[in-house]
Design an enzyme around this catalytic site. Structure first.
Site, mmCIF file in Angstrom:
data_model
loop_
_atom_site.group_PDB
_atom_site.id
_atom_site.type_symbol
_atom_site.label_atom_id
_atom_site.label_comp_id
_atom_site.label_asym_id
_atom_site.label_seq_id
_atom_site.Cartn_x
_atom_site.Cartn_y
_atom_site.Cartn_z
ATOM 1 N N LEU A 170 49.763 50.881 36.838
ATOM 2 C CA LEU A 170 49.737 50.141 35.582
ATOM 3 C C LEU A 170 48.369 50.220 34.935
ATOM 4 O O LEU A 170 48.250 50.427 33.742
ATOM 5 C CB LEU A 170 50.102 48.672 35.815
ATOM 6 N N ASP A 195 39.663 34.842 31.301
ATOM 7 C CA ASP A 195 40.011 36.039 30.529
ATOM 8 C C ASP A 195 41.296 35.789 29.738
ATOM 9 O O ASP A 195 42.241 36.559 29.804
ATOM 10 C CB ASP A 195 40.183 37.235 31.471
ATOM 11 N N GLY A 216 41.127 49.260 36.514
ATOM 12 C CA GLY A 216 40.026 48.526 35.907
ATOM 13 C C GLY A 216 38.756 48.710 36.702
ATOM 14 O O GLY A 216 38.717 49.451 37.687
ATOM 15 N N ALA A 217 37.722 48.027 36.266
ATOM 16 C CA ALA A 217 36.432 48.099 36.947
ATOM 17 C C ALA A 217 36.499 47.465 38.325
ATOM 18 O O ALA A 217 35.813 47.879 39.246
ATOM 19 C CB ALA A 217 35.369 47.398 36.104
ATOM 20 N N GLU A 218 37.365 46.461 38.485
ATOM 21 C CA GLU A 218 37.445 45.726 39.741
ATOM 22 C C GLU A 218 38.621 46.132 40.621
ATOM 23 O O GLU A 218 38.548 46.002 41.834
ATOM 24 C CB GLU A 218 37.548 44.214 39.464
ATOM 25 N N ALA A 219 39.717 46.573 39.995
ATOM 26 C CA ALA A 219 40.938 46.771 40.782
ATOM 27 C C ALA A 219 41.839 47.854 40.203
ATOM 28 O O ALA A 219 41.755 48.195 39.034
ATOM 29 C CB ALA A 219 41.718 45.457 40.854
ATOM 30 N N VAL A 220 42.696 48.346 41.085
ATOM 31 C CA VAL A 220 43.775 49.250 40.708
ATOM 32 C C VAL A 220 45.059 48.428 40.836
ATOM 33 O O VAL A 220 45.266 47.753 41.841
ATOM 34 C CB VAL A 220 43.828 50.479 41.646
ATOM 35 N N LYS A 268 47.849 44.620 43.592
ATOM 36 C CA LYS A 268 46.509 44.636 42.998
ATOM 37 C C LYS A 268 45.509 44.816 44.120
ATOM 38 O O LYS A 268 45.382 43.965 44.997
ATOM 39 C CB LYS A 268 46.240 43.332 42.240
#
Length: 190
Positions: A3, A107, A6-10, A20
């Site tokens: 999906l 967020d 990101g910088a922190e997670a796939v 996640k």
């Protein structure tokens, strides 16, 4: 199916389950990185569960292992594609419930609100934290209002509708909404 990266997670979906996984950061010492990722994963899962207990629709957590959360996949549509005044008022109610539980999302955007079966689900608690201050709540709402302003036509009506819903459910709503105005002024003159 992936999906997002990101910088922190796939984030990916496997057999109807959203997975996640926080990605390693090579710039940190390995042991420290593992500890940070595990702690943030546990904290996020706990915040999702607490929000759900407070009446905010969130994905159901199935499992937490190391730096990975397995949870319900909400196969709906992001509110950024369908938002209107009625939905914005409902968002106000949900945020009031979240704030009443002492949780700040961190967020709040119309991308992190999913409409599924006529219900709005709040997702992505990766930046969330427990906090009861007017300032933190004001920043939370300010982020949402900035999203309305930058990505949605008729943002004034969306903000008014949100405020109606927020005031219905949260006793400190007026204090928070006044703080949002102060935060906006700070940004303008910084």
């Amino acid at each position: 199916m992936n999906l997002t990266n990101g910088a922190e997670a796939v984030v990916r979906v496997e057999e109807g389950v959203l997975i996640k996984e926080r990605v390693p950061k090579n710039y940190r010492l390995k042991d420290l990185d593992e500890r940070i990722r595990k702690e943030r994963t546990k904290a996020e899962a706990r915040l999702i569960s607490e929000a759900r207990r407070a009446g905010v629709p969130t994905p159901i957590i199935y499992d937490i292992e190391n730096s990975t959360i397995k949870m319900q996949y909400i196969d709906g549509i992001a509110l950024k594609h369908v938002i209107d005044e009625k939905l914005s008022e409902q968002i106000g109610i949900l945020v009031a419930e979240l704030h009443s539980a002492g949780i700040v999302h961190g967020d709040l955007t119309t991308s992190n609100l999913i409409l599924f079966n006529d219900k709005i689900y709040m997702i992505d608690f990766g930046l969330s934290f427990f906090e009861g201050s007017i300032e933190a709540r004001g920043v939370d709402v300010h982020v949402l209002f900035r999203t309305f302003e930058s990505t949605h036509r008729g943002h004034e009506k969306l903000i008014e509708a949100f405020c109606r819903g927020y005031r219905k459910e949260f006793g400190q709503a007026d204090e928070v909404l006044e703080r949002v105005k102060e935060i906006e002024k700070r940004g303008r003159y910084a």
